[in-house]
Design an enzyme around this catalytic site. Structure first.
Site, PDB file in Angstrom:
ATOM      1  N   HIS A 241       0.730  -1.615   0.106  1.00  0.00           N
ATOM      2  CA  HIS A 241       0.136  -0.492  -0.025  1.00  0.00           C
ATOM      3  C   HIS A 241       0.645   1.517   0.243  1.00  0.00           C
ATOM      4  O   HIS A 241       1.814   1.401   0.507  1.00  0.00           O
ATOM      5  CB  HIS A 241      -0.305  -0.049   1.100  1.00  0.00           C
TER       6      HIS A 241
ATOM      7  N   ASP B  15      -8.108  -5.298   0.155  1.00  0.00           N
ATOM      8  CA  ASP B  15      -8.094  -6.731  -0.804  1.00  0.00           C
ATOM      9  C   ASP B  15      -7.916  -8.061  -0.330  1.00  0.00           C
ATOM     10  O   ASP B  15      -8.270  -9.021  -1.383  1.00  0.00           O
ATOM     11  CB  ASP B  15      -7.564  -5.786  -2.289  1.00  0.00           C
TER      12      ASP B  15
HETATM   13  N1  COA Z   1       4.073  -7.625  -4.000  1.00  0.00           N
HETATM   14  C1  COA Z   1       5.566  -7.579  -4.297  1.00  0.00           C
HETATM   15  N2  COA Z   1       6.108  -6.431  -3.568  1.00  0.00           N
HETATM   16  C2  COA Z   1       5.321  -5.283  -3.675  1.00  0.00           C
HETATM   17  C3  COA Z   1       3.702  -5.167  -3.633  1.00  0.00           C
HETATM   18  C4  COA Z   1       3.373  -6.414  -3.884  1.00  0.00           C
HETATM   19  N3  COA Z   1       2.692  -6.510  -3.632  1.00  0.00           N
HETATM   20  N4  COA Z   1       3.973  -3.492  -3.776  1.00  0.00           N
HETATM   21  C5  COA Z   1       4.888  -3.205  -3.511  1.00  0.00           C
HETATM   22  N5  COA Z   1       6.255  -4.287  -3.424  1.00  0.00           N
HETATM   23  C6  COA Z   1       6.931  -3.618  -3.444  1.00  0.00           C
HETATM   24  C7  COA Z   1       7.392  -2.740  -4.830  1.00  0.00           C
HETATM   25  O1  COA Z   1       8.425  -3.869  -6.034  1.00  0.00           O
HETATM   26  C8  COA Z   1       8.592  -1.866  -4.387  1.00  0.00           C
HETATM   27  O2  COA Z   1       9.982  -2.946  -4.147  1.00  0.00           O
HETATM   28  P1  COA Z   1      11.619  -1.288  -4.858  1.00  0.00           P
HETATM   29  O3  COA Z   1      11.566  -0.465  -3.427  1.00  0.00           O
HETATM   30  O4  COA Z   1      12.659  -3.000  -4.512  1.00  0.00           O
HETATM   31  O5  COA Z   1      11.450  -1.721  -5.983  1.00  0.00           O
HETATM   32  C9  COA Z   1       8.234  -1.176  -2.938  1.00  0.00           C
HETATM   33  O6  COA Z   1       7.086  -2.593  -3.007  1.00  0.00           O
HETATM   34  C10 COA Z   1       7.514  -0.531  -3.783  1.00  0.00           C
HETATM   35  O7  COA Z   1       6.130  -0.829  -4.561  1.00  0.00           O
HETATM   36  P2  COA Z   1       5.322   0.405  -5.536  1.00  0.00           P
HETATM   37  O8  COA Z   1       4.725  -0.322  -6.502  1.00  0.00           O
HETATM   38  O9  COA Z   1       6.792   1.639  -6.006  1.00  0.00           O
HETATM   39  O10 COA Z   1       4.439   0.826  -4.602  1.00  0.00           O
HETATM   40  P3  COA Z   1       3.805   1.455  -4.708  1.00  0.00           P
HETATM   41  O11 COA Z   1       3.537   2.756  -3.346  1.00  0.00           O
HETATM   42  O12 COA Z   1       3.330   2.481  -5.778  1.00  0.00           O
HETATM   43  O13 COA Z   1       2.247   0.733  -5.321  1.00  0.00           O
HETATM   44  C11 COA Z   1       0.377  -0.777  -4.371  1.00  0.00           C
HETATM   45  C12 COA Z   1       1.088   0.566  -4.048  1.00  0.00           C
HETATM   46  C13 COA Z   1      -0.704  -1.177  -3.502  1.00  0.00           C
HETATM   47  C14 COA Z   1       0.270  -0.095  -5.890  1.00  0.00           C
HETATM   48  C15 COA Z   1       0.872  -1.884  -5.169  1.00  0.00           C
HETATM   49  O14 COA Z   1       2.149  -2.361  -3.798  1.00  0.00           O
HETATM   50  C16 COA Z   1       0.599  -2.850  -5.292  1.00  0.00           C
HETATM   51  O15 COA Z   1       0.490  -2.952  -6.424  1.00  0.00           O
HETATM   52  N6  COA Z   1       0.309  -3.863  -4.869  1.00  0.00           N
HETATM   53  C17 COA Z   1      -0.976  -5.004  -5.322  1.00  0.00           C
HETATM   54  C18 COA Z   1      -2.245  -4.707  -5.715  1.00  0.00           C
HETATM   55  C19 COA Z   1      -2.917  -4.745  -5.087  1.00  0.00           C
HETATM   56  O16 COA Z   1      -3.150  -5.311  -3.627  1.00  0.00           O
HETATM   57  N7  COA Z   1      -3.818  -3.054  -4.709  1.00  0.00           N
HETATM   58  C20 COA Z   1      -4.835  -2.500  -3.882  1.00  0.00           C
HETATM   59  C21 COA Z   1      -4.147  -1.520  -2.776  1.00  0.00           C
HETATM   60  S1  COA Z   1      -6.048  -1.363  -1.927  1.00  0.00           S
END
Ligand code: COA
Length: 382
Positions: free
Chosen positions: A264, A318
């Site tokens: 998140h 979720d």
């Molecule tokens: N699984 C594995 N690694 C994850 C992850 C996940 N679900 N979510 C984040 N990370 C890791 C990224 O690979 C990144 O790693 P790094 O620092 O080594 O590059 C780091 O955590 C930051 O991730 P980032 O995508 O930049 O975070 P964000 O704040 O932009 O994204 C979400 C947040 C929610 C979009 C992201 O966590 C995600 O895609 N989660 C899965 C989808 C989901 O459950 N969405 C519902 C949200 S309520």
């Protein structure tokens, strides 16, 4: 011109609005609606009361709640031509697409052409809250070739929605679970769909267009769509014993593989809503055998905590919501529309807030293109 140093991808940490609707502390897993913890509301309140709380700013009196409830019950039915429109939609279309189109269409059947009239704004607020469950259930039924049922004014919001979906009343326990899920999803500060609602609202577009924008933003797999993906992922894993090899294989193929339902932008600990949903799941499965998807989710949470926990990546709302919805018989592709039914309360609260002292959103860009390019006539081009 905006300097590159000012640019924050995804507007991370950039305040986009002042808001008093909800408060989130992602390090302590605190989520409050108008100051009241979401866990307390999920346990004690109803979706109708929470909607009033979010939109009006404080808990309703007994009379206010009774009047509001009556206003909602009066606006559940949808125009017969909107039902025709829903019947014409492709049966294999996604329910979020059906919802998006239907919310915009609602604005044609129940016009609110200007947002300057508080009485019309309130009518649209109640209609959007009341009619979304009808629209979602109408598509869910009509795509199976079934009749679109009429809403029941003798049932509460959650009970009526269940009735519309399944043609029977829920048990008191199932009604309570659905009501709690609606409360847990009703609001969550400045997320992508709420921002989309505020951006559209800031143009003084109609409340129907505003909520349609938010529905579109919610549909993506990085936002509301993650609950569907999470359940599909548990099914793909196939059982708790497969979790580790499944995750190892995914991470080998793609070291940045995103596990659905975890991580998140704001939470660095387990989302409070995931904890409540897990409690609900435990309670539901106490009297029956635990579904394989739930056992898989528990093991995936355990394995992920070891790998991603140090980065502050834990289950979000979720992760367990799909397991709960599926246990009460809701089709997987209707999970996100239920999220939308609930979040409409938060979106509307933000829309009302945006209209007070409104200024249209118009951010800057960091220009990365070229300038002063000569137009080459087509005949001179290869
Ligand atoms: N699984 C594995 N690694 C994850 C992850 C996940 N679900 N979510 C984040 N990370 C890791 C990224 O690979 C990144 O790693 P790094 O620092 O080594 O590059 C780091 O955590 C930051 O991730 P980032 O995508 O930049 O975070 P964000 O704040 O932009 O994204 C979400 C947040 C929610 C979009 C992201 O966590 C995600 O895609 N989660 C899965 C989808 C989901 O459950 N969405 C519902 C949200 S309520």
């Amino acid at each position: 011109m905006t300097a590159d140093a000012d640019y924050k991808p995804g507007l991370e940490d950039v305040p986009a609005a002042k808001s008093a609707v909800s408060f989130l502390d992602g390090k302590k897993a605190v989520l409050e609606y108008r100051g009241i913890p979401v866990e307390v509301l999920a346990r004690e309140s109803s979706f109708e009361e929470v909607s009033w709380l979010l939109i009006k700013g404080s808990l309703p009196t007994q009379k206010e709640l009774a009047d509001f409830d009556a206003e909602l019950r009066q606006r559940r039915a949808i125009h017969y031509r909107l039902k025709d429109l829903i019947r014409c939609m492709p049966a294999d279309g996604h329910p979020m697409d059906a919802l998006h189109a239907s919310v915009a269409a609602l604005g044609m059947f129940y016009p609110c052409p200007t947002v300057a009239d508080p009485a019309k704004n309130w009518d649209a607020t109640c209609r959007l809250l009341a009619a979304l469950p009808t629209v979602v259930a109408a598509f869910a039924r009509s795509r199976r070739g079934e009749e679109i049922p009429e809403p029941r004014a003798d049932l509460d919001h959650a009970g009526n929605f269940y009735y519309l979906l399944f043609g029977k009343e829920p048990t008191p326990a199932v009604r309570r679970v659905l009501d709690a899920c609606l409360i847990l999803h009703a609001e969550h500060t400045m997320n992508a769909s709420t921002f989309a609602a505020r951006v559209t609202g800031s143009t003084l577009a109609t409340p129907y267009q505003t909520i349609a924008s938010a529905v579109g933003a919610l549909s993506g797999p990085l936002h509301g769509g993650a609950n569907e993906e999470a359940l599909r992922q548990f099914d793909e894993i196939g059982g708790p014993g497969n979790v580790k090899p499944w995750l190892d294989a995914k991470r080998t193929a793609d070291p940045k593989y995103k596990v659905m339902g975890i991580g998140h932008r704001v939470y660095k600990v387990k989302d409070a809503r995931a904890t409540v949903l897990q409690e609900i799941a435990e309670h539901m499965f106490a009297e029956s055998s635990r579904p394989k998807a739930y056992e898989t989710a528990l093991e995936l949470e355990r394995v992920c905590a070891g790998i991603y926990g140090p980065k502050g990546i834990y289950p979000n709302v979720d992760f367990y919501s799909g397991v709960v919805y599926s246990a009460i018989g809701i089709p997987t592709d209707v999970f996100t529309p239920i999220f939308a039914i609930a979040r409409t309360a938060g979106w509307l609260a933000h829309w009302h807030e945006q209209l007070v002292g409104n200024r249209i959103f118009r951010p800057e860009q960091v220009f990365t293109g070229t300038t002063d390019v000569r137009y080459v006539p087509l005949a001179e081009r290869p």
